[in-house]
Design a protein around this motif. Sequence first.
Motif, PDB file in Angstrom:
ATOM      1  N   ARG A  80      -4.494  -5.476   8.262  1.00  0.00           N
ATOM      2  CA  ARG A  80      -5.695  -5.405   7.437  1.00  0.00           C
ATOM      3  C   ARG A  80      -5.877  -3.978   6.927  1.00  0.00           C
ATOM      4  O   ARG A  80      -6.917  -3.336   7.138  1.00  0.00           O
ATOM      5  CB  ARG A  80      -6.910  -5.868   8.213  1.00  0.00           C
ATOM      6  CG  ARG A  80      -6.856  -7.347   8.588  1.00  0.00           C
ATOM      7  CD  ARG A  80      -8.151  -7.807   9.218  1.00  0.00           C
ATOM      8  NE  ARG A  80      -8.110  -9.235   9.530  1.00  0.00           N
ATOM      9  CZ  ARG A  80      -9.119  -9.908  10.068  1.00  0.00           C
ATOM     10  NH1 ARG A  80     -10.255  -9.258  10.370  1.00  0.00           N
ATOM     11  NH2 ARG A  80      -9.008 -11.197  10.309  1.00  0.00           N
ATOM     12  N   ILE A  81      -4.867  -3.478   6.244  1.00  0.00           N
ATOM     13  CA  ILE A  81      -4.945  -2.141   5.642  1.00  0.00           C
ATOM     14  C   ILE A  81      -5.888  -2.214   4.448  1.00  0.00           C
ATOM     15  O   ILE A  81      -5.729  -3.050   3.553  1.00  0.00           O
ATOM     16  CB  ILE A  81      -3.549  -1.664   5.207  1.00  0.00           C
ATOM     17  CG1 ILE A  81      -2.573  -1.732   6.394  1.00  0.00           C
ATOM     18  CG2 ILE A  81      -3.620  -0.251   4.648  1.00  0.00           C
ATOM     19  CD1 ILE A  81      -2.962  -0.889   7.566  1.00  0.00           C
ATOM     20  N   THR A  99      -3.783   3.898  10.813  1.00  0.00           N
ATOM     21  CA  THR A  99      -5.214   3.699  10.561  1.00  0.00           C
ATOM     22  C   THR A  99      -5.391   2.585   9.537  1.00  0.00           C
ATOM     23  O   THR A  99      -4.421   1.946   9.112  1.00  0.00           O
ATOM     24  CB  THR A  99      -5.863   4.996  10.036  1.00  0.00           C
ATOM     25  OG1 THR A  99      -5.300   5.313   8.767  1.00  0.00           O
ATOM     26  CG2 THR A  99      -5.627   6.152  11.010  1.00  0.00           C
ATOM     27  N   ASP A 100      -6.641   2.383   9.125  1.00  0.00           N
ATOM     28  CA  ASP A 100      -6.930   1.334   8.154  1.00  0.00           C
ATOM     29  C   ASP A 100      -6.604   1.760   6.730  1.00  0.00           C
ATOM     30  O   ASP A 100      -6.729   0.958   5.802  1.00  0.00           O
ATOM     31  CB  ASP A 100      -8.405   0.933   8.227  1.00  0.00           C
ATOM     32  CG  ASP A 100      -8.731   0.214   9.532  1.00  0.00           C
ATOM     33  OD1 ASP A 100      -7.769  -0.235  10.193  1.00  0.00           O
ATOM     34  OD2 ASP A 100      -9.922   0.110   9.873  1.00  0.00           O
ATOM     35  N   PHE A 101      -6.242   3.022   6.528  1.00  0.00           N
ATOM     36  CA  PHE A 101      -5.881   3.525   5.208  1.00  0.00           C
ATOM     37  C   PHE A 101      -4.511   4.177   5.282  1.00  0.00           C
ATOM     38  O   PHE A 101      -4.152   4.802   6.287  1.00  0.00           O
ATOM     39  CB  PHE A 101      -6.919   4.538   4.696  1.00  0.00           C
ATOM     40  CG  PHE A 101      -8.236   3.913   4.319  1.00  0.00           C
ATOM     41  CD1 PHE A 101      -8.461   3.462   3.030  1.00  0.00           C
ATOM     42  CD2 PHE A 101      -9.246   3.768   5.269  1.00  0.00           C
ATOM     43  CE1 PHE A 101      -9.676   2.888   2.694  1.00  0.00           C
ATOM     44  CE2 PHE A 101     -10.455   3.197   4.934  1.00  0.00           C
ATOM     45  CZ  PHE A 101     -10.676   2.740   3.641  1.00  0.00           C
ATOM     46  N   ILE A 102      -3.742   4.026   4.226  1.00  0.00           N
ATOM     47  CA  ILE A 102      -2.410   4.624   4.146  1.00  0.00           C
ATOM     48  C   ILE A 102      -2.557   6.023   3.562  1.00  0.00           C
ATOM     49  O   ILE A 102      -3.009   6.186   2.414  1.00  0.00           O
ATOM     50  CB  ILE A 102      -1.469   3.775   3.270  1.00  0.00           C
ATOM     51  CG1 ILE A 102      -1.251   2.410   3.906  1.00  0.00           C
ATOM     52  CG2 ILE A 102      -0.139   4.476   3.053  1.00  0.00           C
ATOM     53  CD1 ILE A 102      -0.406   1.465   3.071  1.00  0.00           C
ATOM     54  N   GLY A 103      -2.175   7.020   4.360  1.00  0.00           N
ATOM     55  CA  GLY A 103      -2.256   8.402   3.916  1.00  0.00           C
ATOM     56  C   GLY A 103      -0.911   8.951   3.541  1.00  0.00           C
ATOM     57  O   GLY A 103       0.120   8.264   3.586  1.00  0.00           O
ATOM     58  N   ALA A 104      -0.905  10.219   3.174  1.00  0.00           N
ATOM     59  CA  ALA A 104       0.339  10.863   2.765  1.00  0.00           C
ATOM     60  C   ALA A 104       1.344  10.888   3.911  1.00  0.00           C
ATOM     61  O   ALA A 104       2.556  10.779   3.691  1.00  0.00           O
ATOM     62  CB  ALA A 104       0.045  12.287   2.271  1.00  0.00           C
ATOM     63  N   ASP A 105       0.872  11.020   5.133  1.00  0.00           N
ATOM     64  CA  ASP A 105       1.785  11.071   6.276  1.00  0.00           C
ATOM     65  C   ASP A 105       2.468   9.728   6.520  1.00  0.00           C
ATOM     66  O   ASP A 105       3.495   9.678   7.202  1.00  0.00           O
ATOM     67  CB  ASP A 105       1.016  11.491   7.538  1.00  0.00           C
ATOM     68  CG  ASP A 105       0.515  12.925   7.446  1.00  0.00           C
ATOM     69  OD1 ASP A 105       1.045  13.666   6.596  1.00  0.00           O
ATOM     70  OD2 ASP A 105      -0.412  13.270   8.204  1.00  0.00           O
ATOM     71  N   ASP A 106       1.883   8.637   6.017  1.00  0.00           N
ATOM     72  CA  ASP A 106       2.478   7.312   6.217  1.00  0.00           C
ATOM     73  C   ASP A 106       3.512   6.954   5.156  1.00  0.00           C
ATOM     74  O   ASP A 106       4.198   5.937   5.276  1.00  0.00           O
ATOM     75  CB  ASP A 106       1.377   6.236   6.195  1.00  0.00           C
ATOM     76  CG  ASP A 106       0.347   6.448   7.288  1.00  0.00           C
ATOM     77  OD1 ASP A 106       0.775   6.699   8.433  1.00  0.00           O
ATOM     78  OD2 ASP A 106      -0.862   6.356   6.997  1.00  0.00           O
ATOM     79  N   PHE A 115       1.816  -7.548   1.387  1.00  0.00           N
ATOM     80  CA  PHE A 115       2.351  -7.307   2.730  1.00  0.00           C
ATOM     81  C   PHE A 115       1.260  -7.393   3.792  1.00  0.00           C
ATOM     82  O   PHE A 115       1.560  -7.644   4.964  1.00  0.00           O
ATOM     83  CB  PHE A 115       3.080  -5.963   2.776  1.00  0.00           C
ATOM     84  CG  PHE A 115       4.306  -5.930   1.909  1.00  0.00           C
ATOM     85  CD1 PHE A 115       5.328  -6.847   2.117  1.00  0.00           C
ATOM     86  CD2 PHE A 115       4.426  -5.019   0.882  1.00  0.00           C
ATOM     87  CE1 PHE A 115       6.462  -6.833   1.319  1.00  0.00           C
ATOM     88  CE2 PHE A 115       5.548  -4.995   0.077  1.00  0.00           C
ATOM     89  CZ  PHE A 115       6.574  -5.910   0.289  1.00  0.00           C
ATOM     90  N   ASN A 116       0.017  -7.175   3.420  1.00  0.00           N
ATOM     91  CA  ASN A 116      -1.081  -7.470   4.349  1.00  0.00           C
ATOM     92  C   ASN A 116      -1.059  -8.948   4.718  1.00  0.00           C
ATOM     93  O   ASN A 116      -1.215  -9.325   5.888  1.00  0.00           O
ATOM     94  CB  ASN A 116      -2.420  -7.116   3.698  1.00  0.00           C
ATOM     95  CG  ASN A 116      -2.888  -5.719   4.068  1.00  0.00           C
ATOM     96  OD1 ASN A 116      -2.418  -5.141   5.041  1.00  0.00           O
ATOM     97  ND2 ASN A 116      -3.800  -5.176   3.295  1.00  0.00           N
ATOM     98  N   SER A 117      -0.870  -9.794   3.711  1.00  0.00           N
ATOM     99  CA  SER A 117      -0.846 -11.239   3.949  1.00  0.00           C
ATOM    100  C   SER A 117       0.369 -11.652   4.779  1.00  0.00           C
ATOM    101  O   SER A 117       0.271 -12.505   5.659  1.00  0.00           O
ATOM    102  CB  SER A 117      -0.844 -11.979   2.608  1.00  0.00           C
ATOM    103  OG  SER A 117      -0.713 -13.369   2.795  1.00  0.00           O
ATOM    104  N   GLU A 118       1.516 -11.030   4.517  1.00  0.00           N
ATOM    105  CA  GLU A 118       2.743 -11.419   5.222  1.00  0.00           C
ATOM    106  C   GLU A 118       2.772 -10.915   6.659  1.00  0.00           C
ATOM    107  O   GLU A 118       3.306 -11.598   7.543  1.00  0.00           O
ATOM    108  CB  GLU A 118       3.961 -10.898   4.456  1.00  0.00           C
ATOM    109  CG  GLU A 118       4.187 -11.593   3.122  1.00  0.00           C
ATOM    110  CD  GLU A 118       5.444 -11.097   2.431  1.00  0.00           C
ATOM    111  OE1 GLU A 118       6.161 -10.266   3.035  1.00  0.00           O
ATOM    112  OE2 GLU A 118       5.717 -11.538   1.298  1.00  0.00           O
TER     113      GLU A 118
END
Length: 673
Positions: free
Chosen positions: A551-552, A588-595, A544-547
């Motif tokens: 840039r996660i 953000t650049d990272f997926i956390g629990a809130d996301d 999904f980054n590619s689609e």
Amino acid sequence: MLAYLVIREGTKWSNVFRLTAGHTVTVGRAPTNNIVLKDEQCSRHHAEIFMTDGHWTVRDLDSRNGTLVGNDRVRGDRVLAHGDVIRIAHTQLAIVDDLAQAFPDSSSVVRGLPDGEETAASVVGAETVQLDGYEPTTITHRRNQTRYLEPDHEPDDVSVPKVGRAATKLCRLAFELAKQTDVSSAARLALDGLLEGTNADAGAVLLVPRGKEGPHDGSDLEIIASRSDRKPSYHRVSRFLAGTVWREGEAVLARNVVGDSTLGIRDSKGEFQATSVICAPVRQGNEVVGLVHLYATDEERVLDPDDLEFTLAVAENVALALKNLSRQQELAEHLSLSKNEIIQLRKRLGAESEIIGNSPQIAQIHQQIAKVGPSRATVLIRGESGVGKELVARAMHFASPRKKGPFVCLNCAALSETLLESELFGHERGAFTGATERKIGKFESAHQGTLMLDEIGEMSPSIQAKFLRVLEGHPFERVGGSQAIKADVRVIAATNRDLEKAVGEGKFRRDLYFRLNVVDIFVPPLRKRPDDVTELAQHFLERFNSETGRRIRGFTPEGMRLLRQYRWPGNVRELKNVVERAVVLARTDFIGADDLILSNLATTGESGEVPPPQSVFELTSLADMEARHVLATLQEVGWNKSRAAQVLGIERSTLDRKIRRYDLRPSPASHIG
């Protein structure tokens, strides 16, 4: 005094007539003549041939267009000699004593004539030139191809009219044009034929530039092929002449054009040297797409109306050749594009058939696919919804010898009984209301490939019976049809139902169950293989980054821990959707629990997240019950407040208020997320 009249119309021998002393032979258009010529330029009673003083004589009967012997017009009686050619309109009548001399290129003979005569006859294909009054008894000469298509054949006999020679050239040229593979070679071939078949000594073929759109006036044409047999080299057609032919769509022949600035050809000194000019349109339907331009500079070679006719005929053949070449190029381009699309689709299907995971359960599935894939055995894939049963079926298809064939998938639960039968076996036009045309079913579409039937347990009993016959190798018929159809198809069935239970309840045919259950592959749910969650989540993140162009960079430790602890009632399908949503909405650049937005649905065959009720009823207030329930939920999710709020179905701010209200605190062993 035996003699023969060998009759030739144009370039074709049409008949042979035997002359007998004492009998007068009449020639003309009227049916009462001995020799009937169907030619408008021939008079009704044109001429007669008879013997006088031991010599055959021809007499013209005051015909309208006259009778010729050789190049001399017959006036009165004309004595004929052996080999003389009588010309009447477009017909030639050669008088000979021996027919073998009339057909020097033929070794055939007609035998069995009276008095032991042996006389030549010409046989071309199935047509025989016969002697009047006699029937040939033996055919000894045949041809399988006309001489007129041979490159070295050229009818140079002066007795052959110019139109006959032109027809021969045109016939051969048309065949050669049909063999060309590009526009340039076709144009050069046509131009060579034009210069050989006319009095022109220079010319060119001009066409509209490829890809150019909009109106044209003939002045911007591209010279595809040009040639000049005399110096100087070819000079382009004048703007006036090209525009005239382009607008009117008619060919033009102009003579005495020396000094004419609109039609003539200018040499290096500025003088006009052409004696005559032809300009003909190259038409495709009603559209002019090019011009054929010819001119003669030799005073002894002047273009005439016959040259104009020949040029028009060649232009028509050029137009047809260009149309065919354009169509061939278009088909070739479409074929190349289709092949590229097929290659890309196969690559995509191959990529999508990759089963992600390194758990022992996935390793076992890989082993089963490797063993069962090359066989023709029917496969039954079991597993909960969303575990990837179709993915396993695709991998089975690409591991089989049928990988170059089609892979067709049909969900049996998505269609009614009537539509499911039509989708499986197809229908004929008018088979039912709305069947406006014939439809090819999935079985026919999957010929020499693989057919996957998802949710096979939802198939109605009547369709099960017909489906079983097809699995046993029997032919089937389209709905509303009577034609027996057979298809070479490997069937892979998939279900999330308990088929054994359905068989016991009479909802699924026992014989069909045993026919499908040749090889049974079970795909475990995602909660049973938590080690695969990390790899799957990373795979979907990259996809999904590619689609989306995001840039996660990855998942936070809390986010990954939440993914691994979740029960995944929707299995891999749910994980895919959760990661896609997180990639789109991540702040953000990272997926956390809130996301990560997860559901509170119960998994198949298991209870929900809420602990089962106590077996002994306990009197308690709603507030105490709510406090215990909120605390138990927080402890179950490791005090991850976002996750707990999702499970409880409340906002996080509401959860914070309840924690403060009930003074809830984590135990020392708990980890606050």
